[in-house]
Design an enzyme around this catalytic site. Sequence first.
Site, PDB file in Angstrom:
ATOM      1  N   HIS A   2       0.936  -1.057  -0.089  1.00  0.00           N
ATOM      2  CA  HIS A   2      -0.048  -0.075   0.075  1.00  0.00           C
ATOM      3  C   HIS A   2       1.004   1.184  -0.152  1.00  0.00           C
ATOM      4  O   HIS A   2       1.953   1.089   0.773  1.00  0.00           O
ATOM      5  CB  HIS A   2      -0.796  -0.063   1.137  1.00  0.00           C
TER       6      HIS A   2
ATOM      7  N   ASP B 255       3.245  -3.973   8.156  1.00  0.00           N
ATOM      8  CA  ASP B 255       1.766  -3.440   8.117  1.00  0.00           C
ATOM      9  C   ASP B 255       0.769  -4.354   8.284  1.00  0.00           C
ATOM     10  O   ASP B 255       0.423  -5.251   7.456  1.00  0.00           O
ATOM     11  CB  ASP B 255       1.858  -2.786   6.463  1.00  0.00           C
TER      12      ASP B 255
ATOM     13  N   GLN C 143      -4.441  -5.164   7.344  1.00  0.00           N
ATOM     14  CA  GLN C 143      -5.254  -6.121   6.814  1.00  0.00           C
ATOM     15  C   GLN C 143      -5.258  -7.413   7.838  1.00  0.00           C
ATOM     16  O   GLN C 143      -6.102  -8.421   7.389  1.00  0.00           O
ATOM     17  CB  GLN C 143      -5.348  -6.354   5.393  1.00  0.00           C
TER      18      GLN C 143
ATOM     19  N   LYS D 224     -10.609   0.414  10.615  1.00  0.00           N
ATOM     20  CA  LYS D 224     -10.757  -1.056   9.731  1.00  0.00           C
ATOM     21  C   LYS D 224     -11.092  -2.119  10.640  1.00  0.00           C
ATOM     22  O   LYS D 224     -11.152  -3.211  10.289  1.00  0.00           O
ATOM     23  CB  LYS D 224      -9.309  -1.089   9.108  1.00  0.00           C
TER      24      LYS D 224
ATOM     25  N   CYS E 165      -4.589   2.413  -3.507  1.00  0.00           N
ATOM     26  CA  CYS E 165      -3.605   2.917  -3.093  1.00  0.00           C
ATOM     27  C   CYS E 165      -2.325   1.828  -3.100  1.00  0.00           C
ATOM     28  O   CYS E 165      -1.438   1.592  -2.260  1.00  0.00           O
ATOM     29  CB  CYS E 165      -3.307   3.257  -1.540  1.00  0.00           C
TER      30      CYS E 165
END
Lengths: 438, 153
Positions: free
Chosen positions: A151, A228, A231, A254, A394
């Site tokens: 991303h 990261d 998700q 999220k 993104c």
Amino acid sequence: MSVVSTPATLKHAAGMIDDAEARRIRNDFPILSQQVNGSPLVYLDSGATSQNPLCVLEAEQEYYEQRNAAVHRGAHMLAVSATDAFENARETVAGFINAGMDEVVWTSNATEAINLIAYAFSNASVGRGGDAAARFVVGPGDELVVTEMEHHANLIPWQELAFRTGATLRYIPVDDAGALRLDEAEHIIGPRTKVVAFTHASNVLGTINPVATLVRLAREAGAAVVLDACQSVPHMGVDVKALDVDFAAFSGHKMLGPTGIGVLYGRAELLNAMPPFLTGGSMITTVTMEKAEYLPSPQRFEAGTQRISQAVALAAAVDYLRETGMDRIHAWEAELGQRLVAGLEAIDGVRVLGPAAGAERIGLAAFDVDGVHAHDVGQFLDDKGIAVRVGHHCAQPLHRRLGLVATTRASTYLYNTTDDVDAFLDAVAGVRPFFGVN
Amino acid sequence: MSAELQQLYQQIILEHAKKRNGSPLADPPPGDKSGESHMLNPTCGDEITLRAAVHNDGAATTLSAISWDGQGCSISMASASVLSDLAQGMDREELLKVVDNFRELMRSRGSIEADEEILGDAAALSGVSRYPARVKCAMLAWVALEEALLAAN
């Protein structure tokens, strides 16, 4: 002291989540009961932002009605109550990822968390933080390694760090199917590598990356690992100690929480040696007209008035997720993800990005419809009350690598049902006929 | 299917999106001044490179040629196509007024009736004004034309 009531239906939940359970969960989310263009809302854009259960909204309201005050200052009752709520929230979130209290730093979002790390490295590289921060110094000859599937939030901060310091940015490529080229990674990560930054789960491909392999390569090179986790943390149990990463970043919105709050996890030893990014009030010990001394982590990185109500509401979201069970959520979304991919693969002219049906993926799927631009696909689906994401998500370099400019993405969460997925698949099957593409 | 969606994707729009009148890019007529503009809609990757040439016969300046290359959604591609049909041969000042008229229509959120006399096939894009997220798609070629005309000055 708990400020949030958990819905009775979710307490001591057992067994797998099924459609009946997902429908009960869905009832906890006020926004999901509405109609869009005359159809019930089918929300398949949780990868971009998730919705809030009532208990999260109540927690934020309760905070403002009962406790609102500046934290870590003031001796009055409200200030103490607000500080307790704020730090209890930190404890809740820390526990959720198996981190220590001093290892969870509040940020505005994951983007700010990653920028915080990059700017701390940058500040160390111009001498701030002294000898203790020597391990964060980067310069010409040093390398920062990311992947081609990142991303933009986990790419551009490293590009900028490279520009500021003279370090070199390198990336681990993906293959035609979008999988990381681990054979290449072994050559790319080496003695010059200072940072290895990569996503735990791809927001486009749905793949879960081999964290252990990349951490091993980074450790052998003596590089810091930045994960990261945007998700992954919302959708599966994540134990930062078991993963053995140095830093991790994720966003509250999220994971059923509000916007405006994110989390930086960092190993305490590192955070306490790192120079600060944002500076100002609440992060200092002694200040003279010439210089300042800084508090240890996490306060060192929390300058200015904090996102208190957001932290409290995020903790309520974490409570909700824990009560539901992260393993159950992960299993349910994996099932929905497989249904998405299998259904999409069966539609003429649809190309799914990432792993084929049957292979492991999280509960999302991005796809291309031959002859129809993603924006038109999204518009057609919206007309049927189906909310998806369209564009490059993104991740422009990844799309370019796969020969695409824009795709459509459906992403699920615990409140989605197989009916949602089927309504979406039915609608996608109608896209090419509607636009007159054969 | 809602009436709004049918209004948005009228047959004439879908046909223009495929025909792409004015595409690909072509060399300007010899002797005419020309300008080029590259426009990008970063939210979805719509992209257009538009070239406009103007001819001055001493009395008036007219658009002598318009051509473009692009990729994007059906709205952005159809919009470039109808604009090419409309702009060809028009007086420069008149054309800039038409661009303003179209911009006003796009920003109207459905409150303005399109004037087919002025806009030709572009009037069929009036349905876009009810979808604020798509206005940029429809405007892309028109803004590129404005910039190309400035560059041709």
